[in-house]
Design an enzyme around this catalytic site. Structure first.
Site, PDB file in Angstrom:
ATOM      1  N   GLU A  28       0.936  -1.245  -0.106  1.00 49.58           N
ATOM      2  CA  GLU A  28      -0.275   0.119  -0.004  1.00 49.58           C
ATOM      3  C   GLU A  28       0.825   1.131  -0.016  1.00 49.58           C
ATOM      4  O   GLU A  28       1.782   1.202   0.835  1.00 49.58           O
ATOM      5  CB  GLU A  28      -0.770  -0.026   1.193  1.00 49.58           C
ATOM      6  N   ARG A  64       5.090 -12.919   9.613  1.00 51.96           N
ATOM      7  CA  ARG A  64       5.559 -11.854   9.434  1.00 51.96           C
ATOM      8  C   ARG A  64       6.913 -11.457  10.073  1.00 51.96           C
ATOM      9  O   ARG A  64       7.405 -12.261  10.995  1.00 51.96           O
ATOM     10  CB  ARG A  64       4.866 -10.418   9.635  1.00 51.96           C
ATOM     11  N   LYS A  99       4.397   0.803   9.394  1.00 55.24           N
ATOM     12  CA  LYS A  99       4.519   2.238   8.680  1.00 55.24           C
ATOM     13  C   LYS A  99       4.206   3.169   9.511  1.00 55.24           C
ATOM     14  O   LYS A  99       4.699   4.450   9.294  1.00 55.24           O
ATOM     15  CB  LYS A  99       3.916   1.758   7.406  1.00 55.24           C
TER      16      LYS A  99
HETATM   17  P1  ATP Z   1      -0.148  -1.412   6.582  1.00 53.53           P
HETATM   18  O1  ATP Z   1      -0.530  -1.630   8.168  1.00 53.53           O
HETATM   19  O2  ATP Z   1       0.103  -0.096   6.347  1.00 53.53           O
HETATM   20  O3  ATP Z   1      -0.930  -2.352   5.570  1.00 53.53           O
HETATM   21  P2  ATP Z   1       1.825  -3.540   5.959  1.00 53.53           P
HETATM   22  O4  ATP Z   1       2.980  -3.959   6.670  1.00 53.53           O
HETATM   23  O5  ATP Z   1       0.554  -4.692   5.904  1.00 53.53           O
HETATM   24  O6  ATP Z   1       1.216  -2.123   6.443  1.00 53.53           O
HETATM   25  P3  ATP Z   1       1.698  -3.482   3.176  1.00 53.53           P
HETATM   26  O7  ATP Z   1       2.286  -2.169   2.337  1.00 53.53           O
HETATM   27  O8  ATP Z   1       0.260  -3.744   3.009  1.00 53.53           O
HETATM   28  O9  ATP Z   1       2.184  -2.966   4.664  1.00 53.53           O
HETATM   29  O10 ATP Z   1       2.559  -4.499   2.865  1.00 53.53           O
HETATM   30  C1  ATP Z   1       2.701  -5.053   1.695  1.00 53.53           C
HETATM   31  C2  ATP Z   1       3.011  -6.641   1.740  1.00 53.53           C
HETATM   32  O11 ATP Z   1       4.103  -6.719   2.420  1.00 53.53           O
HETATM   33  C3  ATP Z   1       1.889  -7.459   2.406  1.00 53.53           C
HETATM   34  O12 ATP Z   1       1.857  -8.597   1.263  1.00 53.53           O
HETATM   35  C4  ATP Z   1       2.472  -7.331   3.782  1.00 53.53           C
HETATM   36  O13 ATP Z   1       1.887  -8.800   4.109  1.00 53.53           O
HETATM   37  C5  ATP Z   1       3.845  -7.806   3.335  1.00 53.53           C
HETATM   38  N1  ATP Z   1       4.451  -7.239   4.827  1.00 53.53           N
HETATM   39  C6  ATP Z   1       4.704  -6.191   5.432  1.00 53.53           C
HETATM   40  N2  ATP Z   1       5.135  -6.308   6.703  1.00 53.53           N
HETATM   41  C7  ATP Z   1       5.747  -7.317   6.844  1.00 53.53           C
HETATM   42  C8  ATP Z   1       6.849  -8.126   7.568  1.00 53.53           C
HETATM   43  N3  ATP Z   1       7.056  -7.524   8.538  1.00 53.53           N
HETATM   44  N4  ATP Z   1       6.935  -9.239   7.027  1.00 53.53           N
HETATM   45  C9  ATP Z   1       6.718  -9.844   5.995  1.00 53.53           C
HETATM   46  N5  ATP Z   1       5.858  -9.369   5.065  1.00 53.53           N
HETATM   47  C10 ATP Z   1       5.295  -8.218   5.568  1.00 53.53           C
HETATM   48 MG    MG Z   2      -1.345  -3.969   4.511  1.00 51.20          MG
END
Ligand code: ATP
Ligand code: MG
Length: 555
Positions: free
Chosen positions: A35, A261, A271
């Site tokens: 995102e 994660r 974020k």
């Molecule tokens: P938000 O809370 O802003 O949605 P987010 O960490 O989920 O934060 P995204 O931009 O939606 O951010 O994440 C993009 C991709 O990265 C998603 O598929 C998410 O599952 C993966 N991702 C995010 N954080 C992690 C993490 N700590 N470890 C592994 N994958 C991650």
């Molecule tokens: Mg997300």
């Protein structure tokens, strides 16, 4: 990702391998779906490594899709940063960048399809009422009083929602699943909200926006994603993901797989919190070298290889855990030790005058660029009567543990002479400002003929020909291993000593040729790289990527 070696496959790789072998999918396609509401961090690096790595390993393709259903928090700046970060990590998405917003028209049509099938309705409950109706983990929810609206009325109201006839938040579109489901995600979830927000891709075209859950799987289906990999918190959303796929005329049947994660100690991977650090100026922007962002790690001097290696080491499982940041640091040292040219740089200079060395003489000393890699060649540095050593490398008196320069004792200047210290000159406050010493003749490459061996080896730089520079020493941004655990305020554990700026450092003359891409090992000090933000030709600024050894555990 690993080549086809004997390394055991992780559970997602095994699934992909089986699906290819059984013919369930002729070829795989994955996607990385950020995102654009912030910069990518180490957790995203893991997801990038996994998604792009799966495609590479199994001869498939990986898409980059901006999951942009939430315009208020998103920005084109983030879109651009995300693209740059993915490429810097060494990956290229297939074709154009995709956007969930590319599918808004199709998603709208499919919402109409659900209404026509009697599976979606316009609901007038406000947020508060909706919460009450939803129930909780132990109590079933109640049907919305609007659930029985006629198809005609729903079609009319939904069209008018799109046309902008209703106030923000006054109505939603919900799917009819089951208000008594033990899975709260299935209790008639909202799939459209009214929100007058200008979108970075679609401008003011829309005033209704689809939910993440509604947009995501349909985006996967439209792009022909075979394995939709995400983190464990989406496991409970999978029944909803499947519900949409089963109830819409989508062109493909993607499947969602979840892994745990990446959490790293001493590190924040939210974020929202990273944005707070930036907005409140606790750090110098998203790419502050102390930030766990991809752009921060890049500016810090971490390498894509080290980051990818770390992701691989951390592994892919369904078990929630915290990885030691020492593992990341290990991966960085491993890579940098291999690739970094060596150089000498005196961080806290102390002048040494070699009283028996002729005033106008200059000798060229030669040293390998890399002690284990002859092919990297040699480097040259001028030696003369005045040199700098580090203030920490001299004591007037010391015990045997101090293998550096001591009054009346000998030390070797690396790749150069053995010297012996005669006198420490002090200022009015008693600070040592200069050492007077002598070179021991014939000791370049040889031990002293009189048999009195030097105590150790220290680095030095000519006081006449050197590169004057600033050096920035970084330490962990937080001094609590779990800065945001259990309701703690992560701002309370910011390490006040996480940045130390040293000016007037003296580097060997060859460092004048350094480029932003070069990482050096400053002998005895650590790994360094020019800072892409502050370094200039007149005043180079070096970031310490990492020290030579892990000193944190001792603290
Ligand atoms: P938000 O809370 O802003 O949605 P987010 O960490 O989920 O934060 P995204 O931009 O939606 O951010 O994440 C993009 C991709 O990265 C998603 O598929 C998410 O599952 C993966 N991702 C995010 N954080 C992690 C993490 N700590 N470890 C592994 N994958 C991650
Ligand atoms: Mg997300």
């Amino acid at each position: 990702m690993s080549e086809e070696t004997s390394k055991p496959l992780n559970f997602i790789e095994r699934t992909v391998k089986e699906d290819l072998a059984s013919g369930k999918t002729p070829a795989i396609r994955t996607r990385f779906p950020p995102e654009p509401n912030g910069y990518l961090h180490i957790g995203h690096a893991k997801s990038i490594w996994l998604n792009f790595g799966l495609a590479q390993k199994f001869g498939g393709k990986c898409n980059l899709r901006m999951d942009d259903t939430n315009p208020e928090k998103e920005d084109e700046e983030y879109v651009e940063a995300i693209k740059a970060d993915v490429q810097w990590l060494g990956y290229q998405w297939d074709g154009e960048v995709h956007y969930a917003s590319d599918y808004f028209e199709q998603l709208y049509d499919w919402a109409v399809h659900l209404i026509e099938a009697g599976k979606a309705f316009v609901c007038d409950l406000n947020a508060e009422e909706m919460r009450t109706y939803r129930g909780n983990l132990t109590e079933a929810g109640k049907d919305s009083p609007f659930r029985t609206r006629s198809i005609e009325e729903n079609l009319d109201l939904f069209a008018r929602m799109r046309a902008g006839e209703f106030a923000d938040g006054s109505r939603t579109l919900r799917v009819k699943i089951d208000m008594a489901s033990p899975n709260i995600n299935l209790r008639d979830p909202v799939i459209y909200r009214i929100k007058r927000a200008t979108h970075h891709q679609t401008g003011d075209k829309w005033c209704i926006y689809p939910s993440y859950d509604y947009a995501h799987g349909q985006g996967d289906a439209l792009e022909g994603i075979t394995h939709s990999v995400c983190t464990l918190e989406f496991e409970v959303h999978r029944p909803l993901y499947d519900w949409f796929i089963n109830n819409l005329p989508v062109p493909a049947q993607p499947h969602q797989y979840e892994f745990s994660r990446l959490n790293v100690n001493y590190t924040i991977t939210s974020k929202r919190k990273l944005k707070q650090l930036v907005d409140e100026k606790h750090v110098d922007g998203w790419n502050d070298p102390r930030m766990p962002t991809v752009s921060g790690m890049r500016r810090r001097g971490y390498t894509p290889k080290a980051i990818n290696d770390f992701c691989e080491m951390a592994g892919v499982t369904k078990v929630e855990g915290v990885v030691d940041v020492g593992m990341l640091e290990f991966a960085i040292r491993e890579d940098l030790n291999e690739i970094s040219p060596r150089a000498m740089c005196v961080l806290r200079p102390l002048k040494v005058t070699l009283t028996n060395y002729p005033e106008d003489q200059v000798e060229t000393m030669t040293a390998p660029v890399h002690p284990q890699r002859e092919e990297m060649g040699t480097r040259e540095m001028p030696f003369c009567r005045e040199v700098f050593i580090d203030q920490d490398d001299f004591l007037e008196e010391a015990n045997k543990q101090f293998k550096r320069l001591v009054l009346g004792k000998r030390v070797r200047l690396r790749n150069s002479y053995v010297i012996e210290a005669d006198e420490a000159i002090k200022d009015a406050d008693g600070n040592i400002i200069e050492i007077r010493a002598r070179v021991i003749e014939g000791t370049v490459g040889n031990n002293p003929e009189d048999g009195v061996k030097p105590k150790g080896v220290i680095h030095w730089v000519s006081a006449r020909d050197n590169v004057d520079c600033e050096v920035r020493l970084y330490d962990r941004l937080f001094n609590d291993p779990a800065p945001d655990a259990g309701g703690k305020n992560f701002l309370d554990s910011i390490n006040p000593g996480s940045l130390e700026i040293l000016s007037g450092c003296k580097g060997e003359i060859g460092l004048a040729q350094a480029t932003l891409e070069d990482r050096y090992q400053f002998e005895r000090e650590g790994y360094f790289v020019l800072d892409s933000k502050y370094s200039t030709a007149e005043k180079p600024v070096f970031n310490r990527v990492i020290g030579l050894k892990d000193t944190w555990e001792k603290k």
